[in-house]
Write an enzyme that holds these catalytic residues in place. Structure first.
Site, short mmCIF file in Angstrom:
data_model
loop_
_atom_site.label_atom_id
_atom_site.label_comp_id
_atom_site.label_asym_id
_atom_site.label_seq_id
_atom_site.Cartn_x
_atom_site.Cartn_y
_atom_site.Cartn_z
N HIS A 1 3.86 -26.88 12.51
CA HIS A 1 5.22 -27.43 12.64
C HIS A 1 5.24 -28.78 13.37
O HIS A 1 5.81 -29.75 12.89
CB HIS A 1 6.13 -26.46 13.37
CG HIS A 1 6.08 -25.06 12.83
ND1 HIS A 1 5.94 -24.79 11.49
CD2 HIS A 1 6.17 -23.84 13.43
CE1 HIS A 1 5.95 -23.47 11.31
NE2 HIS A 1 6.07 -22.89 12.46
N ARG B 1 0.83 -1.21 0.00
CA ARG B 1 0.00 0.00 0.00
C ARG B 1 0.86 1.26 0.00
O ARG B 1 0.49 2.27 -0.58
CB ARG B 1 -0.90 -0.02 1.24
CG ARG B 1 -1.92 -1.12 1.16
CD ARG B 1 -3.25 -0.79 1.80
NE ARG B 1 -3.19 0.23 2.82
CZ ARG B 1 -3.49 0.03 4.10
NH1 ARG B 1 -3.82 -1.17 4.52
NH2 ARG B 1 -3.46 1.02 4.97
N LYS C 1 7.29 -21.03 24.62
CA LYS C 1 8.17 -19.86 24.54
C LYS C 1 8.78 -19.62 25.91
O LYS C 1 8.23 -20.05 26.92
CB LYS C 1 7.35 -18.64 24.12
CG LYS C 1 6.75 -18.82 22.73
CD LYS C 1 6.79 -17.55 21.94
CE LYS C 1 6.31 -17.74 20.52
NZ LYS C 1 7.37 -18.02 19.57
N HIS D 1 7.61 -23.60 7.25
CA HIS D 1 9.07 -23.48 7.06
C HIS D 1 9.83 -24.60 7.76
O HIS D 1 10.97 -24.88 7.44
CB HIS D 1 9.58 -22.09 7.45
CG HIS D 1 9.74 -21.86 8.92
ND1 HIS D 1 8.69 -21.56 9.75
CD2 HIS D 1 10.83 -21.89 9.72
CE1 HIS D 1 9.13 -21.43 10.99
NE2 HIS D 1 10.43 -21.62 11.00
N GLU E 1 11.58 -22.88 22.75
CA GLU E 1 12.18 -21.59 22.38
C GLU E 1 12.54 -20.81 23.63
O GLU E 1 11.84 -20.91 24.65
CB GLU E 1 11.18 -20.76 21.58
CG GLU E 1 10.75 -21.40 20.29
CD GLU E 1 9.87 -20.45 19.49
OE1 GLU E 1 10.44 -19.61 18.77
OE2 GLU E 1 8.65 -20.52 19.62
C1 BG6 Z 1 6.85 -19.51 13.61
C2 BG6 Z 1 6.05 -19.11 14.81
O1 BG6 Z 1 6.06 -20.20 12.68
O2 BG6 Z 1 7.92 -20.37 14.03
C3 BG6 Z 1 6.93 -18.43 15.85
O3 BG6 Z 1 5.02 -18.23 14.40
C4 BG6 Z 1 8.09 -19.30 16.20
O4 BG6 Z 1 6.18 -18.11 17.01
C5 BG6 Z 1 8.81 -19.75 14.94
O5 BG6 Z 1 8.97 -18.53 17.01
C6 BG6 Z 1 9.88 -20.76 15.27
O6 BG6 Z 1 10.64 -20.99 14.12
P1 BG6 Z 1 12.15 -21.41 14.23
O7 BG6 Z 1 12.56 -21.67 12.81
O8 BG6 Z 1 12.87 -20.26 14.87
O9 BG6 Z 1 12.16 -22.63 15.08
#
Ligand code: BG6
Length: 512
Positions: free
Chosen positions: A265, A66, A365, A203, A241
């Site tokens: 994931h 935008r 987390k 990912h 994490e």
């Molecule tokens: C993301 C989440 O998909 O994956 C995040 O939204 C998370 O909250 C992240 O921190 C973790 O990815 P990685 O590759 O750092 O383990």
């Protein structure tokens, strides 16, 4: 473990045939190009691909957003982001060549006219100049609230089908917020794009060690015969994490850990660990097996959620010696928020291979360590003939697939102590990936999509099935009183109740 026998098979470059192919020329249209994801992940990954000569000739990026700005300004913003994201020095000459491939066009995603006139016109003129052959990839790096607008407007503008080239669409997570919203999103998407054109990102699938799970399982004859209920006691999948929610309170408050980490994931890790051998190593066959696996997961006992699920929320604590705020004190989080930042689940798979084997899944987390791993715990030996010397018993074998950090595989075994008559010590056979051979997850995602390989992406039925399993549980947990959401101190292993989930079964979590 106090001894390691190192193995390093990657002393030579990859053998011929393992190298990554250069894809066909294409245009990459990024929606949400002035946002964080583009700056922090997409452009740095494209820059590294360019530097390693993995981008095809004729490739270019058309960023859209935008914000009004000329392409020169767009490049300046991206260069600043690149400098922050790269761990190595930015090569100025290489950047100049790469920057000439980056273009920008402002548009309103809600306005159908902007697709027909502005986007289509700019795209064809760049395609002519750059020689990208009409192949197009649309990458949605926007907030999910505009996804449906973009699918629909691209489709109605005739941009979802190619004129002589291929058209693909890449969609970031979260894909839906529950089963109903994911189904609705899939329906709109499939009204304009065919499943073969759709690349739903997770990912984690692109992480090197996650890609290795299938290779490890099905390229070695040693492990697969033992990969079942006869030999395996239980499996633990952990994604821990140390980070908090950073600046993402707006998203995270509505998501929580089950939507943010499990539906995608963790469930993908579960599927790759537990699926049956696919007939061929191809995206359709692997995705068929994942769908079958999700169909075999036993529905959670909603009348007894405590038997299968523990959630928690981090309070104040310390990470790496630094004081950190509790979740409810983070900017943008409600002071009485009931969003879980930790969850542990016990899952059973009702099929011949896995009947009775618990899969314990956990993610959170602000935990004690950053670690993602899959730990396969084998059964104890049936008869302990060393019982006099080893009165306390011996540790059963564990096979550890280390996803991050320190990607690799460890097999924990018992070995005789040199010099002793009967004395066993746990030792580990260790394989680690060397850092320098890696493409990062976003580099894999971008390359695979350019090549049209859907192996690292999630099919529509996979999304629906995983939401179908988790949605009733999430709703059940969300409907309970605030007292059922224990607080855990930041920097620890999570709530006590999570430890009890395994203790009830006579087992323990691996320490973080
Ligand atoms: C993301 C989440 O998909 O994956 C995040 O939204 C998370 O909250 C992240 O921190 C973790 O990815 P990685 O590759 O750092 O383990």
């Amino acid at each position: 473990m106090n001894k390691t026998f190192g193995v390093n098979p990657f002393t030579a470059p990859p053998p011929l045939g393992c190298a990554v192919d250069t894809p066909e020329p294409c245009a990459l249209v990024i929606f949400g190009a002035s946002g964080d994801l583009t700056k922090r992940k997409l452009i740095p990954s494209l820059y590294r691909l360019f530097k390693n000569r993995l981008l095809p000739p004729g490739f270019f990026v058309l960023g859209t957003g935008r914000t009004e700005m000329p392409s020169e300004r767009f490049r300046e913003v991206l260069l600043a982001g690149l400098r922050e994201s790269l761990t190595e020095e930015c090569d100025e000459a290489c950047w100049r060549d790469f920057a000439s491939l980056l273009h920008y066009q402002s548009m309103e995603y809600q306005n159908p006219q902007d697709y027909v006139a502005t986007l289509a016109g700019r795209l064809s003129s760049l395609e002519q100049d750059m020689g990208s052959g009409g192949n197009r990839i649309y990458y949605l790096a926007t907030p999910p609230t505009v996804y449906e607008n973009i699918f629909t407007n691209l489709g109605r503008a005739g941009l979802s089908t190619g004129e002589g080239g291929s058209v693909k669409i890449v969609i970031e997570k979260p894909f839906g917020n529950d089963l109903a919203s994911a189904q609705k999103l899939n329906k709109t998407l499939l009204a304009f794009f065919r499943e073969e054109q759709i690349f739903r990102i997770d990912h984690y699938l692109a992480k090197e060690t996650v890609q290795n799970i299938l290779m490890f399982r099905f390229a070695n004859s040693l492990f697969e015969p033992l990969w079942n209920r006869r030999y395996i006691d239980h499996i633990q999948i952990t994604a821990a994490e140390t980070l908090g929610i950073e600046q993402r309170a707006g998203y995270y408050e509505a998501a929580g850990v089950l939507r943010d980490m499990f539906q995608n994931h963790i469930f993908q890790l579960l599927a790759l660990t537990a699926l049956e051998p696919p007939a061929t190593f191809s995206a359709p066959r692997v995705r068929d097996e994942k769908a079958k696996l999700f169909q075999s997961v036993r529905p959670f006992p909603l009348d007894r959620p405590d038997d299968c699920a523990v959630i928690g929320q981090y309070g104040r604590g310390s990470i790496d010696g630094k004081e950190v705020a509790g979740y409810r004190e983070e900017a943008g989080v409600a002071p009485d928020s009931r969003t879980p930042t930790y969850a542990a689940l016990k899952v059973f798979i009702d099929n011949w291979r896995w009947q009775g084997v618990p899969f314990y899944l956990r993610s959170g987390k602000r935990l004690a360590a950053r670690r993602t791993e899959i730990a396969i715990s084998y059964r104890s030996v049936p008869h302990l003939m060393f019982s006099r010397a080893m009165a306390g018993g011996i540790e059963p074998n564990t096979l550890l697939l280390r996803v991050q950090p320190d990607e690799g595989i460890t097999l924990e075994i018992q070995a005789k102590n040199p010099g002793s008559r009967v004395c066993l010590t746990p030792v580990s056979l260790d394989f680690s990936y060397p850092r320098e051979v890696e493409l990062d997850a976003y580099e894999w995602v971008l390359l695979s999509c350019m090549e049209g390989d859907q192996m690292l992406f999630v099919r529509g039925d996979g999304v629906d099935l995983s939401w179908g399993l988790l949605t009733p549980l999430i709703e059940q947990l969300e409907s309970k009183g605030a007292t059922d959401l224990p607080t855990y101190t930041a920097g620890t292993d999570g709530p006590m109740a999570a430890a009890q989930l395994l203790e009830k079964d006579g087992r323990k979590w691996r320490p973080l």
